[in-house]
Motif scaffolding. Structure first.
Motif, mmCIF file in Angstrom:
data_model
loop_
_atom_site.group_PDB
_atom_site.id
_atom_site.type_symbol
_atom_site.label_atom_id
_atom_site.label_comp_id
_atom_site.label_asym_id
_atom_site.label_seq_id
_atom_site.Cartn_x
_atom_site.Cartn_y
_atom_site.Cartn_z
ATOM 1 N N LEU A 396 -5.200 4.812 1.689
ATOM 2 C CA LEU A 396 -5.666 4.915 3.073
ATOM 3 C C LEU A 396 -5.222 3.721 3.906
ATOM 4 C CD1 LEU A 396 -7.425 6.450 5.155
ATOM 5 C CD2 LEU A 396 -9.358 5.069 4.377
ATOM 6 N N ASN A 397 -4.739 4.005 5.105
ATOM 7 C CA ASN A 397 -4.409 2.971 6.082
ATOM 8 C C ASN A 397 -5.635 2.695 6.939
ATOM 9 O OD1 ASN A 397 -3.258 1.262 7.978
ATOM 10 N ND2 ASN A 397 -2.283 2.940 9.121
ATOM 11 N N SER A 398 -6.291 1.573 6.709
ATOM 12 C CA SER A 398 -7.529 1.255 7.432
ATOM 13 C C SER A 398 -7.282 0.981 8.913
ATOM 14 C CB SER A 398 -8.219 0.048 6.789
ATOM 15 O OG SER A 398 -7.377 -1.090 6.833
ATOM 16 N N PHE A 410 -9.462 7.936 -1.880
ATOM 17 C CA PHE A 410 -8.150 8.558 -1.996
ATOM 18 C C PHE A 410 -7.359 8.007 -3.183
ATOM 19 C CE2 PHE A 410 -9.007 9.315 2.567
ATOM 20 C CZ PHE A 410 -8.740 10.669 2.618
ATOM 21 N N SER A 411 -7.564 6.724 -3.494
ATOM 22 C CA SER A 411 -6.791 6.117 -4.581
ATOM 23 C C SER A 411 -7.079 6.757 -5.928
ATOM 24 C CB SER A 411 -7.065 4.613 -4.650
ATOM 25 O OG SER A 411 -8.447 4.362 -4.828
ATOM 26 N N ILE A 432 -1.707 7.795 8.341
ATOM 27 C CA ILE A 432 -3.065 7.919 7.814
ATOM 28 C C ILE A 432 -3.100 7.493 6.350
ATOM 29 C CG2 ILE A 432 -4.975 9.499 7.352
ATOM 30 C CD1 ILE A 432 -3.999 11.231 9.642
ATOM 31 N N LEU A 433 -2.169 8.030 5.554
ATOM 32 C CA LEU A 433 -2.099 7.724 4.122
ATOM 33 C C LEU A 433 -0.688 7.266 3.772
ATOM 34 C CD1 LEU A 433 -3.960 10.870 2.673
ATOM 35 C CD2 LEU A 433 -4.916 8.592 3.015
ATOM 36 N N THR A 557 -14.049 1.188 6.009
ATOM 37 C CA THR A 557 -13.089 1.423 7.093
ATOM 38 C C THR A 557 -13.758 1.872 8.390
ATOM 39 O OG1 THR A 557 -12.760 3.699 6.334
ATOM 40 C CG2 THR A 557 -11.273 2.019 5.465
ATOM 41 N N ASN A 558 -15.089 1.786 8.471
ATOM 42 C CA ASN A 558 -15.749 2.132 9.722
ATOM 43 C C ASN A 558 -17.089 1.410 9.798
ATOM 44 O OD1 ASN A 558 -17.689 3.707 8.242
ATOM 45 N ND2 ASN A 558 -16.215 5.397 8.218
#
Length: 677
Positions: A396-398, A410-411, A432-433, A557-558
């Motif tokens: 994931l791209n934070s 996701f990993s 996004i990924l 990430t949020n």
């Protein structure tokens, strides 16, 4: 100690003594007393050095007594207080805590549970949900190999989670339920279940299904009404008796205006009815003025197609149809966006039609994509064709800033397979990924979005997303997280709003038992996720004008804020940053409903079945005098003597070194004093 080690020690003593005698006695004609002392000191030094090299060890066994565990889990939900069992429960807990015989026989641990399980600090009986399953799941993991009988103090009424009677099968220990309540049957009417879709469409009618249940022997009549505000939108008279104790009522209500509309279904209470709370159920429907119809275009059969269709249609606002490329031209006017699955030479007309209608697209590529043809069909992405395939895991791209993406671990998801080779882009993209190979993140996108000529597009360069949906279910026992992930992509393609530095994700309405959680993302001026931001939300109740301000908490990430403690009602909110003049506002509704107040009695039969299944005995809280003797006299719960066997050195090397230094120093001093040096 082994015989071999003993022989080594004897041999070391002989050698040490021989060397000491050889140095001080060999060819010495006149022996003095000091020579014997020096021989002794040299022998001690050499023998200690040899012992240090041999390092003799022996087995040390220690014994200890291990008492059996006694786990006591107490139901801390509101239903216990509603059944007027809270004070009796507190007294029982104190009795168990102070019982000397139990404390001498067992290691006792106290826990409380509602939706989750916690160590017992105090009993407030304010939990909104009851989930006994979590007790058995966690105790099975922690006490699976120990003796750990369980006293479950509960009314047996479950409102959340999987059935605890089946979960208890994995707990291979005796269970002693203490039943909070009685078996007295009261005359009662209640709305057992209300089924309604979360969304409806403007100018249509939406179905509502109500199951009403009667508990009693005499024939009674009541009136079922459904109202919106002060207006009754449906009414029906119902009759119940001992033979006909339930009624299924179906109705269709009009959706005349967009927005969130709340309703109240109510059974007129009987004159002698004890519990009237369960006669009422509130529900809400969000009326929308259009429905998104998504075309999934594919020339092949693949499990991904079914997974995508299920994920999209999990939201009633959306519908998905799987069609062939040749059929799209005739049906294109029916769709608002398109998913292109593994395009080949048959997709030429599809791309032309999409360009003509200016539709947003979600393209999924993989091992069955015709890459040479795909490079010709669109100008934005060019893939190097190697005819070799590689498995790529997602990362994931934070810093993705277009919309909020939750990390679904996701990993840990299975890899997707696609063409191996470099990819070039002719326009800026938002990743996004990223692709990951063998734990190394590549600077190549696996899933990305872009915008060109007021059109939006998303591309997933890998096939096998059906495995992601299955993995999401294995992790969370629900498809919700994956379906929500796909839903956000579809929503992005369905939306024309401009990119914002502050994005808020929330529901239009929440049921009274739901967690009211809002998530937010904040980005700096270069649209990189800013985890140092200070966000706060101000929530105001529209009815009483009361407001409160709560800070957001960073979660990976949020940012998240939990407003589950709010009372039922209509709320408006504003989220803003403390250091910049950026804010977002919105509204939501919390429906009034307390599932814990729907019960009149304890679930006696279920708790008794639980005791029989797990080789225990059930007790009513008013009749627990036999519980403690039962535990004390049960031969299954005995103290076990255990031993720990350790191999330890015969001598501590630190003391040996000190002893060697001391003997050498004494030897040197004596020789110096006697002029032998």
């Amino acid at each position: 100690m082994q015989t071999e080690t003993i022989l080594y020690i004897i041999l070391a003593g002989i050698i040490a003594l021989s060397l000491a005698l050889f140095q001080y006695m060999y060819k010495t004609k006149k022996r003095k007393r000091v020579d014997f002392l020096l021989v002794f000191l040299r022998f001690i030094t050499l023998f200690s050095v040899f012992l240090l090299l041999i390092n003799p060890k022996f087995d040390s066994t220690t014994y200890f007594n291990e008492k059996p565990n006694l786990l006591i889990a107490v139901d801390n939900s509101e239903s216990v207080k509603y059944l007027d069992q809270d004070q009796k429960t507190r007294e029982l807990v104190v009795l168990l805590q102070q019982n000397k015989a139990l404390n001498e026989r067992f290691d006792i641990a106290f826990f409380s549970f509602g939706k989750t399980i916690n160590s017992l600090d105090n009993l407030s009986f304010d939990e909104k949900q009851t989930n006994p399953t979590v007790v058995f799941d966690q105790f099975s993991q922690v006490y699976g190999n120990a003796i750990a009988p369980l006293i479950l103090i509960s009314d047996g009424n479950q409102t959340y989670g999987n059935d605890y009677e089946f979960a208890a099968q994995n707990y291979k220990q005796a269970v002693y339920p203490v039943i909070l309540g009685d078996t007295t049957q009261y005359t009662d009417l209640k709305i057992e279940q209300l089924n309604v879709n979360k969304y409806a469409y403007l100018k249509n009618k939406f179905p509502v299904e109500i199951i009403a249940v009667y508990n009693g022997s005499e024939e009674v009549s009541t009136q079922l009404t459904v109202s919106s505000g002060n207006t009754i939108v449906y009414s029906e008279n119902l009759t119940f008796n001992h033979e006909q104790s339930s009624r299924l009522v179906n109705m269709s209500l009009p959706a005349n205006s967009p927005g969130v509309h709340s309703y109240k279904a109510e059974l007129k209470p009987l004159s002698n009815e004890k519990n009237t709370v369960n006669n009422i159920k509130n529900f809400a429907v969000e009326v929308i003025d259009r429905k998104t119809h998504v075309a999934i275009i594919s020339d092949i059969m693949h499990p991904d197609l079914g997974a995508l269709k299920k994920a999209i249609e999990s939201n009633e606002q959306r519908q998905a149809s799987i069609i062939k490329p040749s059929d799209f031209t005739n049906l294109s006017d029916d769709f608002q966006q398109v998913i292109i699955y593994q395009p080949n030479q048959n997709f030429k007309e599809v791309y032309s039609e999409i360009e003509l209608l200016n539709l947003n697209t979600f393209t999924i590529l993989g091992t069955q994509t015709n890459w040479l043809e795909f490079n010709k069909l669109q100008p934005y992405m060019q893939q190097t064709v190697t005819n070799q395939y590689e498995d790529f895991q997602p990362s994931l791209n934070s810093n993705y800033s277009v919309f909020i993406i939750d990390d679904l671990n996701f990993s840990d998801f299975p890899p997707l397979q696609t063409e191996f080779g470099a990819t070039t882009f002719s326009l800026p993209i938002e990743t996004i990924l990223y692709k990951t190979v063998s734990g190394i993140q590549l600077k190549e996108p696996l899933l990305y979005t872009y915008e060109v000529d007021q059109k939006r597009a998303a591309v997933l360069n890998g096939e096998g997303v059906w495995r992601w949906r299955a993995q999401s279910y294995l992790d969370e026992q629900s498809f919700h997280d994956f379906d929500n992930f796909i839903g956000k992509i579809v929503q992005y393609l369905d939306s024309g709003q401009q990119r914002s530095r502050l994005n808020i994700s929330y529901e239009s309405f929440y049921n009274g038992t739901d967690n009211v959680i809002l998530t937010a993302q904040f980005f700096n001026k270069t649209y990189e996720f800013d985890d140092t931001a200070n966000l706060e939300i101000t929530v105001k109740n529209k009815e009483n004008e009361q407001s409160q301000t709560v800070p957001f908490i960073l979660k990976q990430t949020n940012f998240q804020v939990d407003l589950s403690g709010l009372e039922a009602g209509d709320y408006e909110f504003t989220v803003k940053t403390q250091h910049e003049n950026i804010s977002q506002s919105g509204e939501f509704k919390i429906l009034e409903y307390n599932v814990e107040q729907q019960f009149l009695n304890a679930n006696v039969s279920k708790l008794q079945n639980l005791a029989n299944q797990n080789q225990g005995v059930s007790y009513f809280i008013d009749d627990i005098d036999a519980l403690v003797p039962q535990l004390l006299n049960d031969e299954r719960f005995v103290t076990i003597q255990k031993s720990i066997k350790k191999v330890v050195p015969l001598l501590d090397w630190k003391f040996l070194l000190a002893f060697i230094a001391l003997s050498l120093s004494a030897e040197w001093f004596i020789r110096k004093y006697n002029g032998l040096i």
